[in-house]
Design an enzyme around this catalytic site. Sequence first.
Site, PDB file in Angstrom:
ATOM      1  N   TRP A   1      91.374  -8.722 -20.104  1.00 57.04           N
ATOM      2  CA  TRP A   1      91.534  -7.315 -20.497  1.00 57.04           C
ATOM      3  C   TRP A   1      92.452  -6.726 -19.434  1.00 57.04           C
ATOM      4  O   TRP A   1      92.071  -6.601 -18.275  1.00 57.04           O
ATOM      5  CB  TRP A   1      90.155  -6.645 -20.491  1.00 57.04           C
ATOM      6  CG  TRP A   1      90.110  -5.262 -21.033  1.00 57.04           C
ATOM      7  CD1 TRP A   1      90.026  -4.902 -22.351  1.00 57.04           C
ATOM      8  CD2 TRP A   1      90.079  -4.043 -20.286  1.00 57.04           C
ATOM      9  NE1 TRP A   1      89.962  -3.540 -22.457  1.00 57.04           N
ATOM     10  CE2 TRP A   1      89.997  -2.983 -21.216  1.00 57.04           C
ATOM     11  CE3 TRP A   1      90.120  -3.726 -18.932  1.00 57.04           C
ATOM     12  CZ2 TRP A   1      89.951  -1.655 -20.828  1.00 57.04           C
ATOM     13  CZ3 TRP A   1      90.069  -2.401 -18.550  1.00 57.04           C
ATOM     14  CH2 TRP A   1      89.985  -1.379 -19.502  1.00 57.04           C
TER      15      TRP A   1
ATOM     16  N   GLU B   1      76.810  12.457 -28.553  1.00 62.62           N
ATOM     17  CA  GLU B   1      76.846  11.041 -28.916  1.00 62.62           C
ATOM     18  C   GLU B   1      77.554  10.840 -30.263  1.00 62.62           C
ATOM     19  O   GLU B   1      78.330   9.896 -30.430  1.00 62.62           O
ATOM     20  CB  GLU B   1      75.408  10.495 -28.946  1.00 62.62           C
ATOM     21  CG  GLU B   1      75.240   9.070 -29.400  1.00 62.62           C
ATOM     22  CD  GLU B   1      75.947   8.032 -28.533  1.00 62.62           C
ATOM     23  OE1 GLU B   1      76.528   8.388 -27.499  1.00 62.62           O
ATOM     24  OE2 GLU B   1      75.951   6.856 -28.937  1.00 62.62           O
TER      25      GLU B   1
ATOM     26  N   LYS C   1      83.176  -3.933 -24.068  1.00 60.65           N
ATOM     27  CA  LYS C   1      81.734  -3.732 -24.205  1.00 60.65           C
ATOM     28  C   LYS C   1      81.087  -3.407 -22.882  1.00 60.65           C
ATOM     29  O   LYS C   1      80.200  -2.581 -22.800  1.00 60.65           O
ATOM     30  CB  LYS C   1      81.107  -4.984 -24.834  1.00 60.65           C
ATOM     31  CG  LYS C   1      79.602  -4.891 -25.042  1.00 60.65           C
ATOM     32  CD  LYS C   1      79.259  -3.781 -26.026  1.00 60.65           C
ATOM     33  CE  LYS C   1      77.761  -3.574 -26.186  1.00 60.65           C
ATOM     34  NZ  LYS C   1      77.462  -2.267 -26.790  1.00 60.65           N
TER      35      LYS C   1
ATOM     36  N   HIS D   1      82.323  30.225 -26.780  1.00 56.84           N
ATOM     37  CA  HIS D   1      82.987  30.461 -25.485  1.00 56.84           C
ATOM     38  C   HIS D   1      84.336  29.745 -25.421  1.00 56.84           C
ATOM     39  O   HIS D   1      84.830  29.448 -24.342  1.00 56.84           O
ATOM     40  CB  HIS D   1      82.077  30.012 -24.341  1.00 56.84           C
ATOM     41  CG  HIS D   1      80.793  30.785 -24.302  1.00 56.84           C
ATOM     42  ND1 HIS D   1      80.725  32.086 -23.883  1.00 56.84           N
ATOM     43  CD2 HIS D   1      79.543  30.446 -24.689  1.00 56.84           C
ATOM     44  CE1 HIS D   1      79.477  32.520 -23.987  1.00 56.84           C
ATOM     45  NE2 HIS D   1      78.740  31.533 -24.477  1.00 56.84           N
TER      46      HIS D   1
ATOM     47  N   GLU E   1      85.480   6.850 -30.654  1.00 61.49           N
ATOM     48  CA  GLU E   1      85.754   5.525 -30.085  1.00 61.49           C
ATOM     49  C   GLU E   1      86.050   4.457 -31.129  1.00 61.49           C
ATOM     50  O   GLU E   1      86.775   3.517 -30.844  1.00 61.49           O
ATOM     51  CB  GLU E   1      84.642   5.069 -29.131  1.00 61.49           C
ATOM     52  CG  GLU E   1      83.329   4.759 -29.787  1.00 61.49           C
ATOM     53  CD  GLU E   1      82.278   4.302 -28.791  1.00 61.49           C
ATOM     54  OE1 GLU E   1      82.626   3.688 -27.782  1.00 61.49           O
ATOM     55  OE2 GLU E   1      81.093   4.562 -29.051  1.00 61.49           O
TER      56      GLU E   1
ATOM     57  N   CYS F   1      87.070  -8.658 -19.299  1.00 63.23           N
ATOM     58  CA  CYS F   1      87.403 -10.079 -19.209  1.00 63.23           C
ATOM     59  C   CYS F   1      86.167 -10.962 -19.385  1.00 63.23           C
ATOM     60  O   CYS F   1      85.053 -10.554 -19.073  1.00 63.23           O
ATOM     61  CB  CYS F   1      87.990 -10.379 -17.837  1.00 63.23           C
ATOM     62  SG  CYS F   1      89.368  -9.349 -17.413  1.00 63.23           S
TER      63      CYS F   1
ATOM     64  N   ARG G   1      83.406  -8.305 -26.144  1.00 59.81           N
ATOM     65  CA  ARG G   1      83.486  -7.534 -24.905  1.00 59.81           C
ATOM     66  C   ARG G   1      84.841  -6.864 -24.742  1.00 59.81           C
ATOM     67  O   ARG G   1      85.011  -6.036 -23.866  1.00 59.81           O
ATOM     68  CB  ARG G   1      83.227  -8.445 -23.704  1.00 59.81           C
ATOM     69  CG  ARG G   1      81.885  -9.151 -23.785  1.00 59.81           C
ATOM     70  CD  ARG G   1      81.644  -9.961 -22.550  1.00 59.81           C
ATOM     71  NE  ARG G   1      81.349  -9.101 -21.439  1.00 59.81           N
ATOM     72  CZ  ARG G   1      80.136  -8.836 -20.981  1.00 59.81           C
ATOM     73  NH1 ARG G   1      79.110  -9.396 -21.562  1.00 59.81           N
ATOM     74  NH2 ARG G   1      79.947  -8.035 -19.974  1.00 59.81           N
TER      75      ARG G   1
ATOM     76  N   LYS H   1      80.829   8.498 -30.750  1.00 60.56           N
ATOM     77  CA  LYS H   1      80.865   7.377 -31.710  1.00 60.56           C
ATOM     78  C   LYS H   1      82.089   7.495 -32.607  1.00 60.56           C
ATOM     79  O   LYS H   1      82.790   6.526 -32.838  1.00 60.56           O
ATOM     80  CB  LYS H   1      79.607   7.361 -32.596  1.00 60.56           C
ATOM     81  CG  LYS H   1      78.325   6.926 -31.953  1.00 60.56           C
ATOM     82  CD  LYS H   1      78.199   5.436 -31.728  1.00 60.56           C
ATOM     83  CE  LYS H   1      78.680   5.018 -30.384  1.00 60.56           C
ATOM     84  NZ  LYS H   1      77.862   5.205 -29.234  1.00 60.56           N
TER      85      LYS H   1
ATOM     86  N   ASN I   1      87.476 -12.650 -13.280  1.00 63.14           N
ATOM     87  CA  ASN I   1      87.131 -11.306 -13.765  1.00 63.14           C
ATOM     88  C   ASN I   1      87.011 -10.409 -12.550  1.00 63.14           C
ATOM     89  O   ASN I   1      86.524 -10.840 -11.502  1.00 63.14           O
ATOM     90  CB  ASN I   1      85.767 -11.306 -14.465  1.00 63.14           C
ATOM     91  CG  ASN I   1      85.778 -12.084 -15.752  1.00 63.14           C
ATOM     92  OD1 ASN I   1      86.829 -12.496 -16.229  1.00 63.14           O
ATOM     93  ND2 ASN I   1      84.602 -12.279 -16.323  1.00 63.14           N
ATOM     94  N   GLY I   2      87.370  -9.135 -12.690  1.00 60.86           N
ATOM     95  CA  GLY I   2      87.233  -8.209 -11.561  1.00 60.86           C
ATOM     96  C   GLY I   2      88.610  -7.802 -11.057  1.00 60.86           C
ATOM     97  O   GLY I   2      89.630  -8.046 -11.718  1.00 60.86           O
TER      98      GLY I   2
END
Length: 613
Positions: free
Chosen positions: A79, A486, A608, A509, A493, A2, A27, A490, A105-106
Amino acid sequence: MCGIVAYVGNKDICPLLLEGLKRLEYRGYDSAGLCVGTKAGFYVKRAAGRISVLEAAIDDKMHGDKALVGNIGMAHTRWATHGPPTECNAHPHMDDQQRVALVHNGIIENFASLKQFLTEKGHHFSSETDTEVLAVLIGHFYQGDLAKAVQLALREVRGTYGLAAMAVSEPDTLVVARRGSPLIIGVGKDEYIVASDAAAIVEHTTQVVYLNDNEMAVIRPGGFKTMTTDDIPVTKAINEVEFSLQQIELGGYEHFMLKEIFEQPEAIANCLRGRVDLHEGRVVLGGIGAYSRDVVRARRIIITACGTAWHAGLVGEFLFEDLAKIPTEVEYASEFRYRNPIIEEGTMVLAISQSGETADTLAALREAKDRGALSLGIVNAVGSTIARETDAGIYLHVGPEIGVASTKAFCGQIVVESLLALSIARRKYMSQNVLNEFLQAIIKIPDQMRKVLEQSSSIRDVTAQYIHRENWLFLGRGYNYPVALEGALKLKEISYIHAEGLPAAEMKHGPIALINPGMPVVFVATRGSQYEKLLGNIQEVKARGGKIIAVASEGDDYIHRVADHVFTVPETIEPLQPLLTVLPLQLLAYHAAVLRNCNVDKPRNLAKSVTVE
Ligand code: F6R
């Protein structure tokens, strides 16, 4: 996540709020709304979807008292957490008597019991959100003094908030407060811009006040007052924001992610600037200052972080053990905070975070501090909460990162870890010669990065050949094992392709069962201590029909015989290889996302900065 933008001043408020929201788009959000104080009362508009939908819904033809001019207003990108992303759940929320408006927000953790309490008192609700409960609670306490009502309401609240509130009968007052969710007050000439992120402020002013947890401000056209949420006055310093508007614009690139990938040579040069003294052969880390003795004496390091920053932490584990000879563990912040972690004397906790606001990392840091650890931050966002709450720290100085997929911050985090490990090592075991060799290698990295980035179009062509494959593997060993993780993160996502990153030897394994003819398997296969073993792993994949995409050292002719495709990186010392080997993987993910028509900078479901648990 948010975003909040609020304004008190005399500019044309609606475009200003919308522009501010657009600066926060990166974000991540799924609905938006705004509230403007007009002569005829509040104008509130909300919309599900992008800010452009909200913009289209705003009736700017209103005239007279209802004209959308005013000197106070606030806007929000939501969000979704409590309730789907609908117009009704979007912020601002009004209390049930339409006297108070709120953006938040929160998460209000005890919203259910508060809702029950308010329902019993005769209040009613029109959304599924926790925010509306807080709006109604503020309304419940409101008796003509908004700041007082906010304070009374916040006393009842468990959870996190960055919030802005307005009251119809106090048309010149904006009240803002924070706990666990960032809020910054931009101080301009006869104007104030409050935002959850400096990106929405810098085009108006670079002078800012950072609110701390449990602090609030009452802002009016003539000035603002800051206090705790218990009404104890606090005096706040005005700080200068470090970045410029230009840095948060696309500058000719199609996407922020591509811009940030290509910015890395310069970003890393900035990160190194003033920190590597080649003449004297030393590392200069001003941010450690008074704590440098404790840092050198640390007997154990715990790195805590999330996502990409956690991968950078894994590289750090090698660096601190290899160079500084300090036992190091890397912990997912979300797990660490809820364990019963053992923090002995001499434990140093490193919190790594691009945004400096990640809720789990912040909570892990606080947990470690409470247990007596020395805390250091490796953070990009200057003035962020983690940066302020650590005992000492080192900023990345790679510039603002806007693309949701973290790229340049990852490299900056590794550079900072390297410098920290070297500065400890030199004061313990490392000879001047070895340090000099390392420093000579690190200052070459920006130019070497440029060479790697030149392969962007061939990386695109190779990616295009496998773009319809839904499963990819990324494998590496040693320092390049975190790079494999990483690379996989990438890809998944931003292109929504399933990818798994593994230490190469782990493949047999279990995951080797996944390999079928034509499956793309990316090996980070640069020359180094485990090169030969990695060649063995490549053969295992080839034998099962997998297609090998290798990131290899320049001049390695052999790899061309075993791999189907090769991207090269210049030679550097093994600890610094991740700074080069990660670049082709970032580009691969970027091109895959573009080829699949994905929204590169705003991938679905992602934000973000993850400021909720
Ligand atoms: C991945 C990504 C995330 C972040 C993670 C931590 O590309 O960006 O995995 O790395 O959410 O964020 P910060 O570094 O802001 O704490």
